[in-house]
Scaffold this motif. Structure first.
Motif, short mmCIF file in Angstrom:
data_model
loop_
_atom_site.label_atom_id
_atom_site.label_comp_id
_atom_site.label_asym_id
_atom_site.label_seq_id
_atom_site.Cartn_x
_atom_site.Cartn_y
_atom_site.Cartn_z
N TYR A 29 -4.87 4.38 6.61
CA TYR A 29 -3.72 4.10 5.74
C TYR A 29 -3.73 4.91 4.44
CZ TYR A 29 -2.79 0.46 9.10
OH TYR A 29 -2.53 -0.21 10.27
N PRO A 30 -4.87 5.07 3.75
CA PRO A 30 -4.84 5.87 2.52
C PRO A 30 -4.47 7.35 2.73
CG PRO A 30 -6.74 4.43 2.52
CD PRO A 30 -6.13 4.36 3.90
N ASN A 31 -4.68 7.86 3.94
CA ASN A 31 -4.42 9.28 4.18
C ASN A 31 -3.15 9.56 4.97
OD1 ASN A 31 -6.62 10.49 2.75
ND2 ASN A 31 -7.94 9.52 4.28
N LEU A 32 -2.29 8.56 5.13
CA LEU A 32 -0.99 8.81 5.73
C LEU A 32 -0.11 9.57 4.73
CD1 LEU A 32 -0.30 5.29 7.33
CD2 LEU A 32 -1.08 7.37 8.50
N SER A 33 1.00 10.09 5.19
CA SER A 33 1.94 10.79 4.31
C SER A 33 2.82 9.77 3.60
CB SER A 33 2.84 11.73 5.12
OG SER A 33 2.08 12.71 5.75
N TYR A 34 2.93 9.92 2.26
CA TYR A 34 3.73 9.02 1.44
C TYR A 34 4.65 9.82 0.54
CZ TYR A 34 0.48 5.31 2.75
OH TYR A 34 -0.28 4.40 3.44
N LYS A 35 5.77 9.22 0.20
CA LYS A 35 6.70 9.82 -0.77
C LYS A 35 6.93 8.80 -1.88
CE LYS A 35 11.23 11.82 -1.37
NZ LYS A 35 12.53 12.12 -0.80
N GLU A 36 6.77 9.24 -3.12
CA GLU A 36 6.97 8.34 -4.26
C GLU A 36 8.46 8.04 -4.41
OE1 GLU A 36 5.05 7.67 -8.62
OE2 GLU A 36 5.55 9.74 -8.09
N GLN A 37 8.78 6.76 -4.41
CA GLN A 37 10.18 6.33 -4.60
C GLN A 37 10.41 5.87 -6.03
OE1 GLN A 37 12.00 4.12 -1.46
NE2 GLN A 37 13.32 3.02 -2.88
N ASP A 38 9.49 5.10 -6.56
CA ASP A 38 9.52 4.65 -7.95
C ASP A 38 8.16 5.04 -8.54
OD1 ASP A 38 11.97 3.11 -7.50
OD2 ASP A 38 10.68 1.70 -6.44
N LYS A 39 8.07 5.09 -9.84
CA LYS A 39 6.79 5.44 -10.45
C LYS A 39 5.72 4.45 -10.00
CE LYS A 39 4.52 6.56 -14.79
NZ LYS A 39 3.55 7.32 -14.07
N GLY A 40 4.73 4.98 -9.28
CA GLY A 40 3.62 4.16 -8.82
C GLY A 40 3.81 3.47 -7.48
N ARG A 41 4.99 3.61 -6.88
CA ARG A 41 5.25 3.00 -5.56
C ARG A 41 5.65 4.10 -4.58
NH1 ARG A 41 9.38 -1.94 -4.60
NH2 ARG A 41 10.71 -0.54 -5.80
N HIS A 42 4.86 4.21 -3.51
CA HIS A 42 5.05 5.25 -2.52
C HIS A 42 5.33 4.64 -1.15
CE1 HIS A 42 3.08 8.27 -5.25
NE2 HIS A 42 2.59 7.15 -5.72
N PHE A 43 6.26 5.23 -0.40
CA PHE A 43 6.63 4.75 0.92
C PHE A 43 6.12 5.73 1.97
CE2 PHE A 43 9.22 2.41 -1.87
CZ PHE A 43 9.61 1.25 -1.21
N CYS A 44 5.53 5.20 3.03
CA CYS A 44 4.99 6.02 4.11
C CYS A 44 6.12 6.74 4.83
CB CYS A 44 4.23 5.12 5.08
SG CYS A 44 3.52 6.01 6.49
N THR A 45 5.88 8.01 5.14
CA THR A 45 6.87 8.81 5.86
C THR A 45 6.43 9.14 7.29
OG1 THR A 45 5.92 10.85 4.95
CG2 THR A 45 7.76 9.85 3.72
N ASP A 46 5.31 8.62 7.71
CA ASP A 46 4.76 8.87 9.05
C ASP A 46 5.40 7.91 10.05
OD1 ASP A 46 3.14 8.72 11.39
OD2 ASP A 46 1.44 9.55 10.28
N GLU A 47 6.40 8.39 10.79
CA GLU A 47 7.16 7.54 11.72
C GLU A 47 6.28 6.91 12.79
OE1 GLU A 47 10.30 6.43 11.61
OE2 GLU A 47 10.55 7.46 9.70
N ASN A 48 5.30 7.65 13.29
CA ASN A 48 4.39 7.11 14.30
C ASN A 48 3.62 5.91 13.75
OD1 ASN A 48 2.94 7.04 16.82
ND2 ASN A 48 1.22 7.97 15.72
N ALA A 49 3.11 6.03 12.55
CA ALA A 49 2.38 4.91 11.92
C ALA A 49 3.32 3.73 11.69
CB ALA A 49 1.76 5.37 10.60
N LEU A 50 4.52 4.00 11.19
CA LEU A 50 5.48 2.92 10.95
C LEU A 50 5.81 2.17 12.25
CD1 LEU A 50 7.79 4.83 8.47
CD2 LEU A 50 6.47 2.78 7.93
N ASN A 51 6.01 2.90 13.33
CA ASN A 51 6.34 2.26 14.60
C ASN A 51 5.16 1.44 15.14
OD1 ASN A 51 9.01 3.13 14.76
ND2 ASN A 51 8.41 5.07 15.68
N GLN A 52 3.94 1.96 14.99
CA GLN A 52 2.77 1.22 15.45
C GLN A 52 2.64 -0.11 14.71
OE1 GLN A 52 -1.06 3.19 16.17
NE2 GLN A 52 0.02 5.13 15.81
#
Length: 160
Positions: A29-52
């Motif tokens: 989980y710490p090394n998945l791809s994330y995009k910062e949406q708000d300062k300090g809050r990042h959302f995962c962009t890895d669709e495979n991980a999200l689906n799992q």
């Protein structure tokens, strides 16, 4: 993988219940791809991980708490140290939320009465978390006062 939601209220007979997943997908989980949406809050962009992870949220278990038509939306979120989400109510399109810790954490979602007095905190252990229904009986917020990132799966239950 199995979602469990306790039948006993977690705090003061409110619509809050401890939730858990018997096993999480084996992801770094710490090394998945994330995009910062708000300062300090990042959302995962890895669709495979999200689906799992989404596949872990058994809707037949959710059906024990929600009886109206709904759909779920899942996010994997990283909260950095210092991230703060003030106590609030969710918007009216949301029926409820399930939050599960993806790593052990020293901090978690906090719950407040309507006078903004803290009344409890969700579990902090790996694969443990909370389910709550959206109503005006309580607020929730989060403040990462630790030096570590928090990683959670958040399953948002929306009205159809």
């Amino acid at each position: 993988m199995s979602l469990t939601i306790n039948s006993t209220s977690y705090i003061d007979d409110l619509d809050l219940w401890q939730a858990s997943l018997s096993s999480l997908p084996d992801l770094d989980y710490p090394n998945l791809s994330y995009k910062e949406q708000d300062k300090g809050r990042h959302f995962c962009t890895d669709e495979n991980a999200l689906n799992q992870v989404k596949d872990s949220f058994d809707t037949s278990v959710i059906d024990t708490k929600i009886s109206v038509p709904y759909y779920i939306h899942l996010e994997i979120i990283k909260n950095e140290p210092g991230f703060n989400l003030i106590p609030h109510y969710d918007n009216s399109n949301m029926l409820g939320v399930i939050i599960i810790n993806l790593i052990d954490s020293k901090t978690s979602t906090e719950f407040y009465n309507n006078q903004n007095v803290k009344i409890g905190q969700a579990p902090t252990s790996l694969s443990k978390g909370i389910m709550y229904l959206n109503n005006f009986d309580f607020k929730h917020g989060y403040n990462n006062t630790t030096n570590n990132n928090r990683y959670i799966a958040i399953c948002i239950i929306y009205k159809k």
